[in-house]
Design a protein around this motif. Structure first.
Motif, PDB file in Angstrom:
ATOM      1  N   GLY A  31       0.822  -1.218   0.000  1.00 53.70           N
ATOM      2  CA  GLY A  31       0.000   0.000   0.000  1.00 53.70           C
ATOM      3  C   GLY A  31       0.849   1.258   0.000  1.00 53.70           C
ATOM      4  N   MET A  32       1.891   1.257   0.818  1.00 54.60           N
ATOM      5  CA  MET A  32       2.783   2.413   0.888  1.00 54.60           C
ATOM      6  C   MET A  32       3.467   2.650  -0.466  1.00 54.60           C
ATOM      7  SD  MET A  32       6.034   2.950   3.437  1.00 54.60           S
ATOM      8  CE  MET A  32       6.961   1.610   2.680  1.00 54.60           C
ATOM      9  N   GLN A  33       3.929   1.600  -1.090  1.00 52.76           N
ATOM     10  CA  GLN A  33       4.589   1.731  -2.390  1.00 52.76           C
ATOM     11  C   GLN A  33       3.610   2.210  -3.467  1.00 52.76           C
ATOM     12  OE1 GLN A  33       7.805   2.016  -1.533  1.00 52.76           O
ATOM     13  NE2 GLN A  33       8.269   0.987  -3.461  1.00 52.76           N
ATOM     14  N   ALA A  34       2.373   1.719  -3.406  1.00 50.76           N
ATOM     15  CA  ALA A  34       1.367   2.161  -4.388  1.00 50.76           C
ATOM     16  C   ALA A  34       1.076   3.651  -4.209  1.00 50.76           C
ATOM     17  CB  ALA A  34       0.090   1.339  -4.233  1.00 50.76           C
ATOM     18  N   LEU A  35       0.956   4.096  -2.960  1.00 48.92           N
ATOM     19  CA  LEU A  35       0.720   5.520  -2.697  1.00 48.92           C
ATOM     20  C   LEU A  35       1.910   6.362  -3.147  1.00 48.92           C
ATOM     21  CD1 LEU A  35      -0.986   5.335   0.812  1.00 48.92           C
ATOM     22  CD2 LEU A  35      -2.073   5.971  -1.359  1.00 48.92           C
ATOM     23  N   ALA A  36       3.125   5.877  -2.893  1.00 49.26           N
ATOM     24  CA  ALA A  36       4.321   6.611  -3.312  1.00 49.26           C
ATOM     25  C   ALA A  36       4.420   6.643  -4.834  1.00 49.26           C
ATOM     26  CB  ALA A  36       5.561   5.966  -2.709  1.00 49.26           C
ATOM     27  N   TYR A  37       4.124   5.566  -5.485  1.00 46.69           N
ATOM     28  CA  TYR A  37       4.190   5.479  -6.947  1.00 46.69           C
ATOM     29  C   TYR A  37       3.221   6.458  -7.598  1.00 46.69           C
ATOM     30  CZ  TYR A  37       3.964   3.496 -11.637  1.00 46.69           C
ATOM     31  OH  TYR A  37       3.995   3.328 -13.007  1.00 46.69           O
ATOM     32  N   ASN A  38       2.055   6.603  -7.003  1.00 48.23           N
ATOM     33  CA  ASN A  38       1.035   7.499  -7.559  1.00 48.23           C
ATOM     34  C   ASN A  38       1.190   8.943  -7.080  1.00 48.23           C
ATOM     35  OD1 ASN A  38      -0.589   5.763  -9.255  1.00 48.23           O
ATOM     36  ND2 ASN A  38      -1.045   4.658  -7.361  1.00 48.23           N
ATOM     37  N   GLY A  39       2.240   9.219  -6.301  1.00 44.88           N
ATOM     38  CA  GLY A  39       2.553  10.587  -5.918  1.00 44.88           C
ATOM     39  C   GLY A  39       1.814  11.114  -4.709  1.00 44.88           C
ATOM     40  N   TYR A  40       1.152  10.269  -3.964  1.00 41.38           N
ATOM     41  CA  TYR A  40       0.409  10.726  -2.793  1.00 41.38           C
ATOM     42  C   TYR A  40       1.303  10.929  -1.570  1.00 41.38           C
ATOM     43  CZ  TYR A  40      -3.872   9.730  -5.340  1.00 41.38           C
ATOM     44  OH  TYR A  40      -4.865   9.733  -6.259  1.00 41.38           O
ATOM     45  N   ILE A  41       2.338  10.117  -1.440  1.00 43.38           N
ATOM     46  CA  ILE A  41       3.248  10.237  -0.298  1.00 43.38           C
ATOM     47  C   ILE A  41       4.692  10.142  -0.774  1.00 43.38           C
ATOM     48  CG2 ILE A  41       1.598   9.271   1.367  1.00 43.38           C
ATOM     49  CD1 ILE A  41       3.205   6.657   1.268  1.00 43.38           C
ATOM     50  N   GLN A  42       5.599  10.602   0.059  1.00 43.74           N
ATOM     51  CA  GLN A  42       7.031  10.492  -0.184  1.00 43.74           C
ATOM     52  C   GLN A  42       7.608   9.603   0.913  1.00 43.74           C
ATOM     53  OE1 GLN A  42       7.907  11.849  -2.906  1.00 43.74           O
ATOM     54  NE2 GLN A  42      10.117  11.829  -2.877  1.00 43.74           N
ATOM     55  N   VAL A  43       8.309   8.514   0.567  1.00 45.46           N
ATOM     56  CA  VAL A  43       8.844   7.581   1.549  1.00 45.46           C
ATOM     57  C   VAL A  43      10.360   7.731   1.618  1.00 45.46           C
ATOM     58  CG1 VAL A  43       9.061   5.156   2.203  1.00 45.46           C
ATOM     59  CG2 VAL A  43       6.976   5.949   1.091  1.00 45.46           C
ATOM     60  N   ASP A  44      10.866   7.963   2.812  1.00 48.46           N
ATOM     61  CA  ASP A  44      12.309   8.036   3.029  1.00 48.46           C
ATOM     62  C   ASP A  44      12.779   6.630   3.419  1.00 48.46           C
ATOM     63  OD1 ASP A  44      14.921   8.545   3.718  1.00 48.46           O
ATOM     64  OD2 ASP A  44      14.447  10.177   5.119  1.00 48.46           O
TER      65      ASP A  44
END
Length: 149
Positions: free
Chosen positions: A79-92
């Motif tokens: 889920g986190m990767q999908a959100l990051a891929y679609n530009g909703y979140i930035q993961v450090d």
């Protein structure tokens, strides 16, 4: 049960000759029964059985909880990767890796290895075996529970 010679040593030939006779087996059952009763009266089998069953259940439950945790963490990562891929979140990921390794590096040597696993296992068994009447039975049951299911 065993026939003995004049020096008190076991006479194996005489003993083997007695095997087909019913009184031999009556004597074997009487001696074995007395030994088993002595062990039961000592309370050791009950402690071992209780420890083994408790350990098996704890090991099995821990394995199942580990599976659930793997699914939850795996789905969280997806889920986190999908959100990051679609530009909703930035993961450090660097910070995330550092924080996770900090939690898992139990001996603070900067790496997660077999030594950390050993420390975790020892701490877990110390907690689970606390105040148990038979730690050895618990440990064997725990390993059996982890291996089953």
């Amino acid at each position: 049960v065993f026939s003995k010679d004049k020096d008190g040593n076991i006479d194996w030939i005489a003993t083997v000759k007695r095997v087909p006779q019913p009184d031999f087996w009556d004597e074997v059952a009487t001696v074995a029964g007395a030994q088993v009763q002595g062990a039961v009266d000592s309370g050791i089998p009950g402690s071992i059985s209780y420890g083994f069953v408790s350990g098996f259940c704890a090991g099995y439950a821990l394995k199942q909880a580990g599976r659930v945790a793997a699914v939850v963490l795996g789905m969280g990562f997806v889920g986190m990767q999908a959100l990051a891929y679609n530009g909703y979140i930035q993961v450090d990921h660097g910070k995330l890796k550092k924080d996770v390794e900090g939690l898992m590096d139990l001996n603070d040597d900067g790496k997660i290895d077999a030594a950390d696993r050993s420390i975790a296992s020892e701490k877990l068994m110390e907690v689970l075996q606390y105040n148990m009447p038979s730690g050895g039975g618990f440990a064997v049951g725990f390993l059996g529970g982890l291996r089953s299911g």
